[in-house]
Design a protein around this motif. Sequence first.
Motif, PDB file in Angstrom:
ATOM      1  N   LEU A  26      34.056  43.059  49.942  1.00  0.00           N
ATOM      2  CA  LEU A  26      34.303  43.156  48.506  1.00  0.00           C
ATOM      3  C   LEU A  26      35.237  42.052  48.033  1.00  0.00           C
ATOM      4  CD1 LEU A  26      34.832  47.012  48.042  1.00  0.00           C
ATOM      5  CD2 LEU A  26      32.769  45.672  47.610  1.00  0.00           C
ATOM      6  N   PRO A  27      35.077  41.610  46.784  1.00  0.00           N
ATOM      7  CA  PRO A  27      36.010  40.612  46.243  1.00  0.00           C
ATOM      8  C   PRO A  27      37.370  41.243  46.026  1.00  0.00           C
ATOM      9  CG  PRO A  27      34.566  41.435  44.515  1.00  0.00           C
ATOM     10  CD  PRO A  27      34.050  41.994  45.813  1.00  0.00           C
ATOM     11  N   PRO A  29      39.731  42.293  48.031  1.00  0.00           N
ATOM     12  CA  PRO A  29      39.754  43.564  48.758  1.00  0.00           C
ATOM     13  C   PRO A  29      41.102  44.251  48.784  1.00  0.00           C
ATOM     14  CG  PRO A  29      39.687  41.718  50.288  1.00  0.00           C
ATOM     15  CD  PRO A  29      39.439  41.152  48.919  1.00  0.00           C
ATOM     16  N   TRP A  30      42.197  43.464  48.807  1.00  0.00           N
ATOM     17  CA  TRP A  30      43.513  44.080  48.907  1.00  0.00           C
ATOM     18  C   TRP A  30      43.958  44.701  47.586  1.00  0.00           C
ATOM     19  CZ3 TRP A  30      44.607  45.130  53.589  1.00  0.00           C
ATOM     20  CH2 TRP A  30      44.196  44.266  54.616  1.00  0.00           C
ATOM     21  N   MET A  31      43.208  44.442  46.503  1.00  0.00           N
ATOM     22  CA  MET A  31      43.475  45.139  45.254  1.00  0.00           C
ATOM     23  C   MET A  31      42.432  46.220  44.994  1.00  0.00           C
ATOM     24  SD  MET A  31      43.953  43.815  41.306  1.00  0.00           S
ATOM     25  CE  MET A  31      42.208  43.848  40.884  1.00  0.00           C
ATOM     26  N   LEU A  32      41.144  45.888  45.172  1.00  0.00           N
ATOM     27  CA  LEU A  32      40.087  46.848  44.873  1.00  0.00           C
ATOM     28  C   LEU A  32      40.090  48.023  45.844  1.00  0.00           C
ATOM     29  CD1 LEU A  32      36.979  44.738  43.788  1.00  0.00           C
ATOM     30  CD2 LEU A  32      38.539  46.080  42.392  1.00  0.00           C
ATOM     31  N   GLY A  33      40.380  47.769  47.125  1.00  0.00           N
ATOM     32  CA  GLY A  33      40.423  48.866  48.098  1.00  0.00           C
ATOM     33  C   GLY A  33      41.470  49.906  47.725  1.00  0.00           C
ATOM     34  N   PRO A  34      42.740  49.504  47.576  1.00  0.00           N
ATOM     35  CA  PRO A  34      43.762  50.451  47.139  1.00  0.00           C
ATOM     36  C   PRO A  34      43.464  51.071  45.778  1.00  0.00           C
ATOM     37  CG  PRO A  34      44.800  48.538  48.109  1.00  0.00           C
ATOM     38  CD  PRO A  34      43.329  48.219  47.993  1.00  0.00           C
ATOM     39  N   THR A 158      34.430  42.803  40.124  1.00  0.00           N
ATOM     40  CA  THR A 158      33.491  43.226  41.164  1.00  0.00           C
ATOM     41  C   THR A 158      32.138  42.567  40.983  1.00  0.00           C
ATOM     42  OG1 THR A 158      34.586  45.384  41.320  1.00  0.00           O
ATOM     43  CG2 THR A 158      32.386  45.201  42.275  1.00  0.00           C
ATOM     44  N   ALA A 159      31.592  42.652  39.767  1.00  0.00           N
ATOM     45  CA  ALA A 159      30.218  42.198  39.522  1.00  0.00           C
ATOM     46  C   ALA A 159      30.070  40.683  39.538  1.00  0.00           C
ATOM     47  CB  ALA A 159      29.724  42.761  38.186  1.00  0.00           C
ATOM     48  N   PRO A 171      29.519  33.909  50.123  1.00  0.00           N
ATOM     49  CA  PRO A 171      30.633  34.592  49.456  1.00  0.00           C
ATOM     50  C   PRO A 171      31.509  33.633  48.679  1.00  0.00           C
ATOM     51  CG  PRO A 171      31.083  34.354  51.804  1.00  0.00           C
ATOM     52  CD  PRO A 171      29.656  33.913  51.584  1.00  0.00           C
ATOM     53  N   VAL A 172      32.107  34.141  47.606  1.00  0.00           N
ATOM     54  CA  VAL A 172      33.019  33.336  46.798  1.00  0.00           C
ATOM     55  C   VAL A 172      34.313  34.110  46.598  1.00  0.00           C
ATOM     56  CG1 VAL A 172      31.151  32.174  45.561  1.00  0.00           C
ATOM     57  CG2 VAL A 172      32.125  34.267  44.613  1.00  0.00           C
ATOM     58  N   GLY A 173      35.329  33.427  46.107  1.00  0.00           N
ATOM     59  CA  GLY A 173      36.603  34.085  45.808  1.00  0.00           C
ATOM     60  C   GLY A 173      37.284  34.581  47.060  1.00  0.00           C
ATOM     61  N   SER A 174      37.983  35.691  46.926  1.00  0.00           N
ATOM     62  CA  SER A 174      38.734  36.231  48.056  1.00  0.00           C
ATOM     63  C   SER A 174      37.818  36.735  49.156  1.00  0.00           C
ATOM     64  CB  SER A 174      39.648  37.361  47.571  1.00  0.00           C
ATOM     65  OG  SER A 174      38.902  38.315  46.850  1.00  0.00           O
ATOM     66  N   ALA A 175      36.574  37.063  48.820  1.00  0.00           N
ATOM     67  CA  ALA A 175      35.616  37.481  49.844  1.00  0.00           C
ATOM     68  C   ALA A 175      35.295  36.331  50.787  1.00  0.00           C
ATOM     69  CB  ALA A 175      34.329  37.992  49.183  1.00  0.00           C
TER      70      ALA A 175
END
Length: 356
Positions: A26-27, A29-34, A158-159, A171-175
Amino acid sequence: MPHVLTTVALLAMAGPWGMAARALGLPLPWMLGPLVGAALVATLLPRRLPAGYRFPARLRVGFVAIIGLMIGAQVTPDLLGRAQSWALSLGAVTLFVGLAHGAGYAIYRRLGGYDATTAFYASAPGGLYESIEMGEAAGADVTRLMMQQFLRIIVVVTALPLGLSLWLGGPVGSAAGMTLARGDVPWSELPVIALAGLGGVVLGRVLRLPAGQMTGPMALAAALSLLGWLSVEVPHWLLTLAQMVLGTALGMRFTGLGRGLLLRGAGLAVMAVGAMLAIGGALAAGLHAVTGEAVDVLVISLAPGGVTEMALVALSLQANPAFVTLHHIYRIVLTVLVIGVLARRGPARGDAPRDR
């Protein structure tokens, strides 16, 4: 004490949530996961939380300031030297704000059945916290307003990176492992980072900047960088921690929301953001024809949210993240100014059901 222990427990769980999001590719991840993990706790287990619990605002502000410093440090003399070439793209952002706000308003008002005041502030394509504060003062349904504004950010960050990943074939960004932070920053730099962050927050409040907890530190770091006095560097581990804190804080905003209301809000957010991205894509295509700038860079510059993630995506595309970030800051400032002026005319108020 129960509130402190709850905060500690939530942050302890943020690590595994972040690792799970990273494993899924996921892009951010350390923000979207939490964020997802905390949102599940807030919506499915609200009775397990202490009465009246709110995630500590000061803790969140401190880490927002760190992200502001990180972004501001990307503003360099070379970047400003090319400012004259931004006239058309900033003009497109101006047009985007008006068209995107109108499209979002129509969706929330006509399809969502929201009252005019709630739809007006919920559809603002920027100024998340300012929209919520002004909407609450104007009599909007704060539950729906807050939900839609946060979902706007979530859907965009996300999208769009996922869509670009499919388009570009990687993949792009943090992903893709991109970061605006450095891994070799010595511990002796932490006091400098703390002082710069505190000074930036104070600056943002004194100047009454929109999203001042981030734009204040960003402006300070940018000024220090342009003057050649100091280059604020943020270590990678601190950026990761900042994202975990912010994701957890955002997720806890959903405390008490019913699943039915949340699912309906998510559907409306997807439609509203989809319309906004379509408008941004059309403007990006037009700008590409005139300026020759890459369409993907223009698309992320016109996306309605996710300043940090869009800057990371810019790194993946070998574009200057400060160019993208400054367009987003302009969008936020312009949106706040527009809704502030239009709000004085008083959008019609109505009564929407306040279910949870």
